[in-house]
Design an enzyme around this catalytic site. Structure first.
Site, PDB file in Angstrom:
ATOM      1  N   CYS A  39      25.171  58.103  35.754  1.00 10.94           N
ATOM      2  CA  CYS A  39      23.994  58.563  36.502  1.00 10.94           C
ATOM      3  C   CYS A  39      23.020  57.416  36.727  1.00 10.94           C
ATOM      4  CB  CYS A  39      23.274  59.665  35.729  1.00 10.94           C
ATOM      5  SG  CYS A  39      24.334  61.028  35.320  1.00 10.94           S
ATOM      6  N   ARG A  67      26.853  52.570  40.529  1.00 11.72           N
ATOM      7  CA  ARG A  67      27.113  53.122  39.190  1.00 11.72           C
ATOM      8  C   ARG A  67      28.079  54.303  39.262  1.00 11.72           C
ATOM      9  NH1 ARG A  67      23.101  51.661  35.506  1.00 11.72           N
ATOM     10  NH2 ARG A  67      23.294  53.594  34.352  1.00 11.72           N
ATOM     11  N   TRP A 108      26.465  61.554  37.898  1.00 16.62           N
ATOM     12  CA  TRP A 108      27.909  61.414  37.664  1.00 16.62           C
ATOM     13  C   TRP A 108      28.257  62.548  36.725  1.00 16.62           C
ATOM     14  CZ3 TRP A 108      31.084  60.001  33.382  1.00 16.62           C
ATOM     15  CH2 TRP A 108      32.388  59.583  33.724  1.00 16.62           C
ATOM     16  N   ASN A 115      20.169  60.865  32.149  1.00 13.73           N
ATOM     17  CA  ASN A 115      21.462  60.178  32.097  1.00 13.73           C
ATOM     18  C   ASN A 115      21.899  60.211  30.646  1.00 13.73           C
ATOM     19  OD1 ASN A 115      23.722  58.591  32.415  1.00 13.73           O
ATOM     20  ND2 ASN A 115      22.590  56.651  32.459  1.00 13.73           N
ATOM     21  N   GLY A 116      23.130  60.663  30.396  1.00  9.83           N
ATOM     22  CA  GLY A 116      23.634  60.703  29.020  1.00  9.83           C
ATOM     23  C   GLY A 116      24.279  62.042  28.740  1.00  9.83           C
ATOM     24  N   GLU A 160      45.856  43.847  33.340  1.00 12.33           N
ATOM     25  CA  GLU A 160      44.679  43.834  34.221  1.00 12.33           C
ATOM     26  C   GLU A 160      45.078  44.085  35.670  1.00 12.33           C
ATOM     27  OE1 GLU A 160      41.707  44.095  33.939  1.00 12.33           O
ATOM     28  OE2 GLU A 160      40.822  43.335  35.799  1.00 12.33           O
ATOM     29  N   LYS A 183      43.630  47.166  37.940  1.00 10.33           N
ATOM     30  CA  LYS A 183      42.997  46.974  39.251  1.00 10.33           C
ATOM     31  C   LYS A 183      43.649  47.877  40.289  1.00 10.33           C
ATOM     32  CE  LYS A 183      39.877  45.427  38.470  1.00 10.33           C
ATOM     33  NZ  LYS A 183      39.779  45.355  37.066  1.00 10.33           N
ATOM     34  N   GLU A 196      42.881  51.682  39.622  1.00 15.06           N
ATOM     35  CA  GLU A 196      41.512  52.211  39.740  1.00 15.06           C
ATOM     36  C   GLU A 196      40.979  52.148  41.159  1.00 15.06           C
ATOM     37  OE1 GLU A 196      38.409  50.266  37.585  1.00 15.06           O
ATOM     38  OE2 GLU A 196      39.355  48.324  37.714  1.00 15.06           O
ATOM     39  N   HIS A 209      63.660  47.475  26.455  1.00 14.28           N
ATOM     40  CA  HIS A 209      63.520  48.509  25.412  1.00 14.28           C
ATOM     41  C   HIS A 209      63.105  49.842  26.024  1.00 14.28           C
ATOM     42  CE1 HIS A 209      64.076  45.427  22.376  1.00 14.28           C
ATOM     43  NE2 HIS A 209      63.208  44.683  23.045  1.00 14.28           N
ATOM     44  N   LYS A 263      30.530  52.489  37.071  1.00 16.05           N
ATOM     45  CA  LYS A 263      30.502  51.050  36.806  1.00 16.05           C
ATOM     46  C   LYS A 263      30.216  50.777  35.332  1.00 16.05           C
ATOM     47  CE  LYS A 263      30.637  46.697  37.428  1.00 16.05           C
ATOM     48  NZ  LYS A 263      31.991  46.076  37.546  1.00 16.05           N
TER      49      LYS A 263
HETATM   50  C1  AGP Z   1      37.281  47.596  35.065  1.00 17.20           C
HETATM   51  O1  AGP Z   1      37.600  47.287  36.412  1.00 17.20           O
HETATM   52  C2  AGP Z   1      36.578  48.914  34.928  1.00 17.20           C
HETATM   53  N1  AGP Z   1      35.455  49.012  35.777  1.00 17.20           N
HETATM   54  C3  AGP Z   1      36.306  49.274  33.481  1.00 17.20           C
HETATM   55  O2  AGP Z   1      37.536  49.255  32.800  1.00 17.20           O
HETATM   56  C4  AGP Z   1      35.333  48.346  32.703  1.00 17.20           C
HETATM   57  O3  AGP Z   1      35.923  47.092  32.491  1.00 17.20           O
HETATM   58  C5  AGP Z   1      35.045  48.992  31.346  1.00 17.20           C
HETATM   59  O4  AGP Z   1      34.408  50.243  31.577  1.00 17.20           O
HETATM   60  C6  AGP Z   1      34.152  48.123  30.437  1.00 17.20           C
HETATM   61  O5  AGP Z   1      32.932  47.919  31.073  1.00 17.20           O
HETATM   62  P1  AGP Z   1      31.949  46.780  30.457  1.00 17.20           P
HETATM   63  O6  AGP Z   1      32.642  45.467  30.589  1.00 17.20           O
HETATM   64  O7  AGP Z   1      30.707  46.868  31.296  1.00 17.20           O
HETATM   65  O8  AGP Z   1      31.701  47.136  29.016  1.00 17.20           O
END
Ligand code: AGP
Length: 612
Positions: free
Chosen positions: A2, A27, A75, A101-102, A485, A489, A492, A508, A607
């Site tokens: 949020c 966000r 969110w 937010n929370g 990674e 990418k 997501e 395996h 984010k």
């Molecule tokens: C990565 O592309 C994602 N947005 C997510 O995995 C992110 O890396 C993770 O939430 C950790 O965020 P931070 O580095 O702000 O702690």
């Protein structure tokens, strides 16, 4: 997560609030709303499901006048993204409005209690219990801040809130416990509030970060800060150093592409002033712990989430190979709930771009509770994690707006290389080996620029695989975390299922997946295990798998075997991840674009994950 904004001052608030919410769009959200205290002395609330354009259209029809208000992008955690569940939430008589937010952990209990007292709820959210608590705990003749403080004494959980009321006009009360919140201290009697600096940077660079347990009262005369248990407190005014244009797209179609192309610069910035060529070492001013204490470190635990967890895996290989320090990596969400073996001889390194990830923050606090020294590798200056670690290394990568982390990842790997050098040259690494690593680090920005010039070629490659139902990413050693990674990418931003695996693990089990419909991306730079990876490629080709290989310039022997290749320059094996990941970032970006996905704000993602 949020987004919260608030404004009180001489100017009309509605446009400023929506503009602030737009700065927080990155966000991640699915509904939005504002409440303004009108000249008629009443609160006027407009809220809509969907994106901010929906809210904008509604406001344009009947723009609420007033110079004091709050806004929110939601969110969804409790309840679907509907207009009723959108914030702000109001008291029964409409005289109090609140955004949050929370997560309120005891929302269910509070809701039951309030309903038994006759309160009628109009949403499915946890947030709504707080505004009704404020309403019912407000004693006649009391202030908004007193009612809010009383209400928060009953709340268990993470919150950042902003509250306005027609009973105590021209005032915003804000409070923070676990979810970030800062004040923007403007000129000419205006004060703002935002979830992060992006919400206020257009109006002021002077910000006050609230700590857990803090609340503040904002009026046209200024602000006052308090702590729920300590009473009045003073909080430092910080100056934001980056500019508004840092959170604009700068001519790029998406923030993600802009940030991929910013990596030569962000790599320069993370290394600026930190490389000692002559000594073949690193200087880290933020590592304020003494050499004696560092020598006393017997093991290192790296902990983080998501992409930051992937950079931690690379850090593990670096620290063990070059600094010879036993190192392990833990998911922060696991570390915080297991019974970790951590003591005063353990260095716990928390890695976070946002510096607000709830699981990582909790892991940090658990490590401190057990006596470990805690170091941060964080991008966002002034963030909670940055402020709660004992010492650390800032990335200086500038704001990362795209939800998919790109420049932060490569800067995290570079920062881990700097810290490894810092430790290794105090232990067993020779000056000559140190100088080689320094020279390789210095070459990285130019090498990344060279790889970025293949953007068009990678866009063409994306067309071949845009409809793949699944993709495998394989690598060995330093390239195994890059395989993870690359898969993340793609997942997501394009919503294609992808998995990263150690290349040797294929036999395996996962090799059963290989057929002509399974694209396999191999990270195959010329490092110590290159020939093993070539064998793995041949095993996949023998089963009609389609292979995309990221290889070093001149890997002629592979070019006749694989279906597609992307060539990158050579560098130190420990730094190869910074080069091999670039093509994977671009591949994910272009495939997502071809699939019509919302690249900067992928569905369901935020984010900064400030809730568990
Ligand atoms: C990565 O592309 C994602 N947005 C997510 O995995 C992110 O890396 C993770 O939430 C950790 O965020 P931070 O580095 O702000 O702690």
């Amino acid at each position: 997560m949020c987004g919260i904004v608030g404004y009180v001052g001489p100017r009309q608030a509605s446009g400023l609030l929506v503009e602030g919410l737009r700065r927080l769009e990155y966000r991640g959200y699915d509904s939005a709303g504002i409440t303004i205290l009108g000249p008629d002395g009443d609160l006027h609330t407009v809220k809509r499901a969907g994106k901010l354009d929906e809210l904008d259209r509604a406001i344009a029809v009947d723009r609420p006048a007033g110079t004091c208000g709050i806004g929110h992008t939601r969110w969804a955690t409790h309840g679907p993204p509907t207009r009723d569940n959108a914030h702000p939430h109001t008291s029964a008589d409409g005289s109090i409005a609140l955004v949050h937010n929370g997560i309120i952990e005891n929302a269910g209990t509070l809701r039951t209690k309030l309903q038994a007292e006759g309160v009628v709820f109009r949403s499915e959210t946890d947030t709504e219990v707080v505004v009704h608590l404020v309403d019912r705990l407000w004693v006649k003749g009391g202030t908004l801040e007193d009612a809010v403080a009383k209400a928060l004494e009953q709340v268990i959980g993470a919150y950042g809130i902003a509250v306005v009321s027609s009973r105590d006009p021209n005032k915003i009360v804000v409070a923070r416990n676990g979810s970030p919140l800062l004040l923007g201290v403007g000129n000419d009697g205006e004060v703002l509030v935002g979830s992060d600096a992006a919400a206020v940077i257009a109006h002021t660079r002077n910000v006050v970060y609230l700590d857990d347990g803090d609340y503040a009262v904002l009026t046209p005369d200024g602000y006052r800060t308090y702590h729920l248990r300590q009473g009045p407190v003073q909080r430092q005014v910080h100056r934001v150093t980056w500019d508004l244009e840092a959170i604009e797209k700068g001519g790029f179609e998406h923030f993600m592409l802009k940030e991929i192309f910013e990596q030569p610069r962000s790599l320069e910035d993370v290394m600026r002033g930190r490389l000692l060529e002559e000594e073949g070492a690193a200087r880290l001013g933020g590592v304020t712990v003494s050499d004696a204490d560092l020598q006393g470190i017997e093991r290192i635990v790296l902990t983080a989430c998501g992409t930051s967890w992937h950079s931690a895996l690379i850090g593990e290989y670096m620290l063990e190979e070059l600094a010879r320090i036993p190192t392990k990596v833990e998911y922060a969400s696991e570390f915080r709930y297991k019974n970790p073996v951590v003591d005063e001889k353990t260095l716990v390194i928390v890695i976070s771009q946002s510096g607000e990830t709830a699981d990582t923050l909790a892991a940090l606090r658990e490590a401190r509770r057990r006596g470990a020294k805690v170091m941060g590798i964080v991008n966002t200056v002034g963030s909670t994690i940055a402020r709660e670690t004992d010492f650390g290394v800032h990335l200086h990568a500038g704001p990362e707006i795209g939800v998919a982390s790109t420049k932060a990842f490569t800067s995290q790997v570079a920062a881990l290389a700097l810290f490894t050098l810092y430790m290794a040259r105090r232990r067993s690494l020779s000056i000559l080996e140190g100088r080689k690593l320094v020279a390789a680090l210095q070459a990285l920005p130019g090498q990344v620029t060279e790889i970025l010039q293949q953007n068009d070629r990678i866009r063409e490659l994306a067309k071949v695989y845009q409809d793949a139902p699944n993709v495998l990413y394989l690598g060995r050693g330093y390239q195994f975390p890059v395989a993870l990674e690359g898969a993340l990418k793609l997942k997501e931003v394009s919503y294609i299922h992808a998995e990263g695996y150690p290349a040797a693990e294929m036999k395996h089990g996962p090799i059963a997946l290989i057929d002509e419909n399974m694209p396999v991306v191999f990270l195959a730079p010329r490092d110590g295990v290159y020939h093993k990876v070539v064998s793995n490629i041949e095993e996949v080709k023998a089963r009609d798998g389609q292979v995309i290989a990221v290889v070093n310039n001149g890997a002629e022997e592979l070019l006749g075997i694989v279906d597609h290749f992307i060539q990158i320059p050579e560098t130190h094996p420990a730094l190869l991840p910074i080069l091999t990941v670039i093509p994977l970032q671009l591949l994910a970006y272009h495939i997502a674009l071809l699939r019509g996905c919302d690249v900067d704000q992928p569905r369901n993602l935020a984010k900064s994950v400030t809730v568990e």
